[in-house]
Design an enzyme around this catalytic site. Structure first.
Site, PDB file in Angstrom:
ATOM      1  N   ASP A   1     -21.755 -25.097 -52.844  1.00  0.00           N
ATOM      2  CA  ASP A   1     -23.108 -25.510 -52.460  1.00  0.00           C
ATOM      3  C   ASP A   1     -23.422 -26.941 -52.921  1.00  0.00           C
ATOM      4  OD1 ASP A   1     -25.597 -25.177 -51.321  1.00  0.00           O
ATOM      5  OD2 ASP A   1     -26.454 -24.127 -53.042  1.00  0.00           O
TER       6      ASP A   1
ATOM      7  N   ASN B   1     -26.534 -18.939 -42.454  1.00  0.00           N
ATOM      8  CA  ASN B   1     -26.420 -20.372 -42.177  1.00  0.00           C
ATOM      9  C   ASN B   1     -26.585 -20.717 -40.689  1.00  0.00           C
ATOM     10  OD1 ASN B   1     -24.025 -20.958 -44.872  1.00  0.00           O
ATOM     11  ND2 ASN B   1     -26.231 -21.370 -44.843  1.00  0.00           N
TER      12      ASN B   1
ATOM     13  N   ARG C   1     -29.604 -22.889 -39.460  1.00  0.00           N
ATOM     14  CA  ARG C   1     -29.660 -24.359 -39.581  1.00  0.00           C
ATOM     15  C   ARG C   1     -29.695 -25.014 -38.203  1.00  0.00           C
ATOM     16  NH1 ARG C   1     -26.282 -26.016 -44.951  1.00  0.00           N
ATOM     17  NH2 ARG C   1     -27.179 -24.377 -46.258  1.00  0.00           N
TER      18      ARG C   1
ATOM     19  N   ARG D   1     -28.523 -18.408 -57.886  1.00  0.00           N
ATOM     20  CA  ARG D   1     -28.659 -17.150 -57.128  1.00  0.00           C
ATOM     21  C   ARG D   1     -27.346 -16.901 -56.395  1.00  0.00           C
ATOM     22  NH1 ARG D   1     -32.568 -20.684 -54.732  1.00  0.00           N
ATOM     23  NH2 ARG D   1     -31.637 -21.887 -53.056  1.00  0.00           N
TER      24      ARG D   1
ATOM     25  N   GLU E   1     -18.578 -12.579 -64.329  1.00  0.00           N
ATOM     26  CA  GLU E   1     -19.255 -13.576 -65.155  1.00  0.00           C
ATOM     27  C   GLU E   1     -19.773 -14.663 -64.221  1.00  0.00           C
ATOM     28  OE1 GLU E   1     -19.820 -13.341 -68.357  1.00  0.00           O
ATOM     29  OE2 GLU E   1     -18.696 -11.467 -68.509  1.00  0.00           O
TER      30      GLU E   1
HETATM   31  C1  IPE Z   1     -24.865 -20.365 -49.800  1.00  0.00           C
HETATM   32  O1  IPE Z   1     -25.503 -21.594 -49.821  1.00  0.00           O
HETATM   33  C2  IPE Z   1     -23.878 -20.320 -48.685  1.00  0.00           C
HETATM   34  C3  IPE Z   1     -22.735 -21.228 -48.803  1.00  0.00           C
HETATM   35  C4  IPE Z   1     -22.501 -22.049 -49.775  1.00  0.00           C
HETATM   36  C5  IPE Z   1     -21.791 -21.158 -47.718  1.00  0.00           C
HETATM   37  P1  IPE Z   1     -26.911 -21.838 -49.085  1.00  0.00           P
HETATM   38  O2  IPE Z   1     -27.232 -23.261 -49.292  1.00  0.00           O
HETATM   39  O3  IPE Z   1     -26.840 -21.347 -47.696  1.00  0.00           O
HETATM   40  O4  IPE Z   1     -27.861 -20.864 -49.906  1.00  0.00           O
HETATM   41  P2  IPE Z   1     -29.429 -20.966 -50.189  1.00  0.00           P
HETATM   42  O5  IPE Z   1     -30.107 -21.101 -48.870  1.00  0.00           O
HETATM   43  O6  IPE Z   1     -29.648 -22.148 -51.063  1.00  0.00           O
HETATM   44  O7  IPE Z   1     -29.746 -19.691 -50.912  1.00  0.00           O
HETATM   45  C1  IPE Z   2     -23.153 -25.797 -48.790  1.00  0.00           C
HETATM   46  O1  IPE Z   2     -23.894 -26.953 -48.888  1.00  0.00           O
HETATM   47  C2  IPE Z   2     -22.461 -25.677 -47.450  1.00  0.00           C
HETATM   48  C3  IPE Z   2     -23.010 -24.646 -46.562  1.00  0.00           C
HETATM   49  C4  IPE Z   2     -23.964 -23.806 -46.869  1.00  0.00           C
HETATM   50  C5  IPE Z   2     -22.447 -24.563 -45.236  1.00  0.00           C
HETATM   51  P1  IPE Z   2     -25.379 -27.052 -48.321  1.00  0.00           P
HETATM   52  O2  IPE Z   2     -25.293 -27.538 -46.911  1.00  0.00           O
HETATM   53  O3  IPE Z   2     -26.101 -25.791 -48.506  1.00  0.00           O
HETATM   54  O4  IPE Z   2     -25.969 -28.193 -49.225  1.00  0.00           O
HETATM   55  P2  IPE Z   2     -27.442 -28.252 -49.823  1.00  0.00           P
HETATM   56  O5  IPE Z   2     -27.656 -26.977 -50.564  1.00  0.00           O
HETATM   57  O6  IPE Z   2     -28.376 -28.395 -48.666  1.00  0.00           O
HETATM   58  O7  IPE Z   2     -27.427 -29.435 -50.711  1.00  0.00           O
HETATM   59 MG    MG Z   3     -27.225 -25.064 -50.024  1.00  0.00          MG
END
Ligand code: IPE
Ligand code: IPE
Ligand code: MG
Length: 244
Positions: free
Chosen positions: A26, A74, A77, A197, A210
């Site tokens: 993430d 996802n 998005r 989370r 863990e």
């Molecule tokens: C979790 O990250 C999913 C992946 C890293 C693939 P998200 O960015 O989608 O999760 P939330 O929305 O912050 O909970």
């Molecule tokens: C994780 O990075 C990748 C996916 C969930 C596909 P994010 O795209 O969620 O990056 P942030 O959380 O917006 O920084």
């Molecule tokens: Mg994210």
């Protein structure tokens, strides 16, 4: 390679590594935003980080690495971002197939791949097929993965089986209906980017994992950050509800 590696804050014991590490990759979007780049640039750099951390796990002897690449949520998005991620995944798999005989990393997919393009599904199948023979680390790539979806599928499959055989399920045999069938549960789950989370990741398997959180954004996550997570893990006291 010696048994111990000196690290800031202690020594990493390579004999006591977690067998199974899971990572919620993430922070790609925030990494890009900080640099005034499109979010897709964060995903591209994040893919490079994944390549390096997978190689590192193979090098030090982690047996299973499960990474969350795209969740069932996802799809919410913007379509351009989803398309960019899918294109990157295609590119990544094509390159992985090319480099496979050199990198020798076994790859499996966890998730409902039926929602992906036929081309991606074909690439995923080919990646699994070619890499099946490799020993050492097994990387599980979670794509269109959601733990609730995984558990529901398992319940449905089990119900079918029960109708046929009347065989009762227990915790151990229920695990055989999950994508992770046959694998040990993750010992350590790492989430970078400061969020604390699980976001629908491995809810069944994480019962006694863990958890390790760091503010580092995934594209910046280095081998050193991995060592820090492993070191923190080695200091934990795992009790599984018992007493010592
Ligand atoms: C979790 O990250 C999913 C992946 C890293 C693939 P998200 O960015 O989608 O999760 P939330 O929305 O912050 O909970
Ligand atoms: C994780 O990075 C990748 C996916 C969930 C596909 P994010 O795209 O969620 O990056 P942030 O959380 O917006 O920084
Ligand atoms: Mg994210």
């Amino acid at each position: 390679m010696g048994l111990f590696r000196k690290k800031q804050g202690g020594k990493l014991n390579l004999e006591k590594l977690p067998r199974h590490v899971a990572i919620i990759m993430d922070g790609n979007g925030r990494w890009a935003k900080k640099r005034g780049l499109p979010r897709s640039a964060g995903h591209a750099t994040g893919a490079e980080t994944f390549r390096d951390i997978a190689a590192y796990c193979k090098e030090i002897g982690v047996q299973y690495l499960t990474v969350y690449a795209f969740s069932t949520e996802n799809w919410k998005r913007p379509p351009e971002e989803v398309a960019a991620i899918m294109t990157l995944l295609e590119k990544y798999l094509i390159e992985a197939i090319e480099k496979m005989e050199k990198e020798k990393i076994k790859i499996k997919f966890f998730g409902d791949l039926t929602a992906l393009s036929p081309k991606l599904r074909e690439l995923a199948a080919e990646t699994e097929r070619i890499s099946e023979k490799f020993e050492g680390v097994q990387v599980n790539l979670c794509v269109n993965y959601g733990a609730r979806d995984e558990i529901l599928r398992a319940v449905r499959a089990y119900a079918e089986e029960y109708k046929r055989s009347g065989k009762a399920v227990n915790e151990e045999s229920f695990s055989d209906y999950l994508y992770s069938m046959g694998l040990p549960d993750p010992d350590l789950i790492i989430r970078p980017s400061g969020e604390q989370r699980l976001s629908n990741f491995l809810l069944w398997q994480a019962a006694y994992s863990e958890l390790y959180f760091t503010d580092v954004l995934w594209p910046d996550f280095s081998r050193k950050d991995m060592d820090m997570a492993l070191l923190a893990y080695q200091k934990r006291d795992r009790r599984y509800g018992g007493v010592k």
